[in-house]
Structure formats: C-alpha cells, structure tokens
Design an enzyme around this catalytic site. Structure first.
Site, PDB file in Angstrom:
ATOM      1  N   LYS A 123       0.807  -1.222   0.000  1.00  0.00           N
ATOM      2  CA  LYS A 123       0.000   0.000   0.000  1.00  0.00           C
ATOM      3  C   LYS A 123       0.840   1.272   0.000  1.00  0.00           C
ATOM      4  CE  LYS A 123      -3.709  -2.097   2.688  1.00  0.00           C
ATOM      5  NZ  LYS A 123      -4.408  -1.998   3.971  1.00  0.00           N
ATOM      6  N   GLU A 193      -2.693  -1.831   9.446  1.00  0.00           N
ATOM      7  CA  GLU A 193      -2.090  -0.957   8.425  1.00  0.00           C
ATOM      8  C   GLU A 193      -2.982   0.251   8.161  1.00  0.00           C
ATOM      9  OE1 GLU A 193       0.207  -2.442   5.022  1.00  0.00           O
ATOM     10  OE2 GLU A 193      -0.368  -4.452   5.649  1.00  0.00           O
ATOM     11  N   HIS A 197      -2.596   4.815   9.150  1.00  0.00           N
ATOM     12  CA  HIS A 197      -2.799   5.995   8.298  1.00  0.00           C
ATOM     13  C   HIS A 197      -3.586   7.109   8.992  1.00  0.00           C
ATOM     14  CE1 HIS A 197      -1.269   4.543   4.408  1.00  0.00           C
ATOM     15  NE2 HIS A 197      -1.769   3.368   4.714  1.00  0.00           N
TER      16      HIS A 197
END
Length: 330
Positions: A123, A193, A197
């Site tokens: 990503k 994950e 962010h």
C-alpha cells in the site's frame, strides 16, 4: 491445462488475505497452490495443498506448519521453504509491518539464489520506494517482481492508467474505497495498516497495539475507520508511468469492521483535459458485491500470470501494476 502443466504458486503470509487467496486459487485450472509460510512454519506439497485443511489447521493450532503430513514448524519458514519447494511464483500476502518488511523479504529472495516471480499488494508509497532501490539487484538475481498489484494500488491504479488515455493532460486521480468486513480479526494486519494511516498514528504505533487495544479503539469509532489523503503507492505508480505527478493523486476511503456491506462504492475518478480542450471525468466503479479479498487476490494472481510470461521471456526486475496488463487466470 492439466494440473501437471499448471503454474505452481506459493503464498507467503496466512492471515485473512493469504487464506482468501487459497479460495481464489482453488477453482483455477492454470494455477496450483503448492506452498505457504507463516511466522511459525511452512507447508509444501507439489501436487497441491487443500485450503479447507490448511485454514482449519491454522485456526486450531496457529500455524500452517502443523498441516499433516506436509507441514514443518520453523522459525526460518521463508528461508526453508525457498530451499525445499519448487514454485513458479509467490504472492506476498504479508503484513508490511514494519514498513521495511517487504523490502527485507525481497532481499531474502535475492540472497537465496531463487529465480521466479513475486507479486505483492503493498500500500505505502515509501514501501514501494524501498523496492525501487532494489531494482538492479532483483534484475541481476533473475527475479521478476510485480509491486502494488492488489485493489488499490493495483486494479484501480491500472484502471486509472487506461482511463488517462482519453486525455492530453491529467488534472486529478481520485481513488475512494469502501470496505466492509464482518469481523476485523479476520484481517488483523490489514486493519492495523489502515489504523497506521489515521491522524495521531504511524506504522510503529499501530504495529505495537495489542488486539485488545485495537478492539477498544474500534469501539470508540463504532467500528468505522475514515481514511483521508493516505500515503498510498498509487501516486508513485502513476508518476512512474508518466501519467501525472504524484501530488495529483489522492486515495481515501471508509472501512467498516463490523459489517460485510460496503459503506460506499469503491471507485476511481480520472479528470483531465481532452485534445479538444474539454474537461471531463471518467469514473470506474467496482461492484458492491465484490469483497476486498476478491479485488485484491484476483488481480494479484492475474499479475502473477503476466509476470511468469515476462519471466519466461527473460524480463526481470521491478514492475508495477500500471506497466503491465494482468492476464486472466482460468
């Protein structure tokens, strides 16, 4: 194509994505799932592994290494699997926590002398940048490495690259995703994950969270993660492809960790100016019924098939989802 000619595929990582990948592969005639590794062990059977047995064993005992009679428990599972298995290509369904992890795995493949195809669904832009530094080493090692080949980056980035062809200048590429999962624990690494962010978090902080802490955090947000202006490698992939500068690419979305229904439709909007001077937007929207797993694993294996055909033609090194068309796996 009979199973003797089928491409032999391995899966590294056996969390939610790795398990879904075995389900995607099981009806395929052109690919055969023969190998897998997790933190505590690996399994290999050259005539094919059974997804039901593997997933049940993993859930009951915590490692694919317990699969009878093909499993082996090991603290160096990737290393030992590479030494013992004959595999055409691997899908790296690994959590990229820490942010250097995928590049470290790539170095392990380079050092082992293994030759073949690797595909990831990375990503973060910074993670892809680390792989770009390994381009020459991958090429010299005879490895064809396809990066950013999931849904976003991947399917949606490739769609943006095609949509861009209508325009002489690209003004913006906006990727918006909706993900619905019934239970976050099925995709622990993916959810961590995503949390990384969010404002106030980073990769290390998210990685260090216990399951109970993740649970408590999701309780505060009613299970919803709202993600904006993510560090997503779609930007560097579109820049490398010469489509637009990375600052014109934005990625964001909503993840509902308690409901399999998507909170919004996943789409990519490409806005640009045509040669006649008209400003317009192409929108490519994914069907709401397709799951995250379907939209990540399907493209990953399509790119793996494409990568194998390139590898057989002597094309090695690092490629992204915007440089190559995936090939449909029958």
């Amino acid at each position: 194509m009979n199973s003797n000619n089928a491409l032999k595929v391995g899966i590294l990582g056996f969390g939610g994505l790795g398990q879904a990948a075995t389900r995607v592969l099981s009806p395929k005639q052109e690919m055969l799932w023969v190998a897998a590794a997790d933190l505590k062990g690996y399994a290999y059977c050259e005539t094919g592994l059974d997804p039901d047995t593997a997933i049940a064993t993993y859930h009951q005992q915590g490692s694919i290494g317990y699969v009878e009679p093909y499993g082996t428990l090991s603290n160096h599972s990737i290393q030992e699997l590479l030494e013992n298995a004959t595999v055409d290509g691997y899908f790296l369904a690994l959590p990229n926590l820490p942010n250097t992890f995928m590049a470290d795995v790539a170095r392990q493949f380079i050092a082992s002398g293994w030759k073949g195809v690797l595909v990831d669904a990375l990503k973060r832009t910074s993670a892809v940048e680390q792989l770009l530094q390994l381009q020459d080493e991958l090429k010299a090692a005879g490895i064809t490495y396809m990066t950013g080949c999931g849904a976003t980056p991947g399917l949606l980035t490739a769609a943006a690259a095609i949509a861009a062809q209508s325009y002489t200048e690209i003004h913006s590429v906006k990727i918006t995703f909706g993900v619905g999962i019934a239970n976050w624990e099925a995709y622990r690494a993916t959810i961590r994950e995503d949390i990384a962010h969010l404002p106030g978090f980073d990769v290390e902080k998210a990685r260090a969270m216990t399951d109970a802490e993740v649970e408590a955090f999701l309780d505060k947000t009613n299970g919803i993660l709202t993600l904006e202006n993510m560090e997503h490698a779609d930007d560097i992939m579109l820049e490398l492809a010469g489509i637009c500068s990375r600052d014109r690419v934005t990625v964001g979305g909503i993840v509902d960790t308690r409901n399999p229904k998507k909170p919004l439709s996943t789409n990519v909007k490409v806005t640009g100016r045509t040669f006649e001077g008209k400003i317009s937007t192409h929108t490519f929207t994914l069907g709401d019924e397709t799951s995250m797993a379907a939209n990540v694993c399907g493209p990953a294996f399509g790119y793996l098939k494409a990568g194998i055909s390139l590898h057989r033609r002597g094309i090695y090194g690092l490629l992204t989802a915007t440089e190559v068309m995936p090939q449909f796996v029958k």
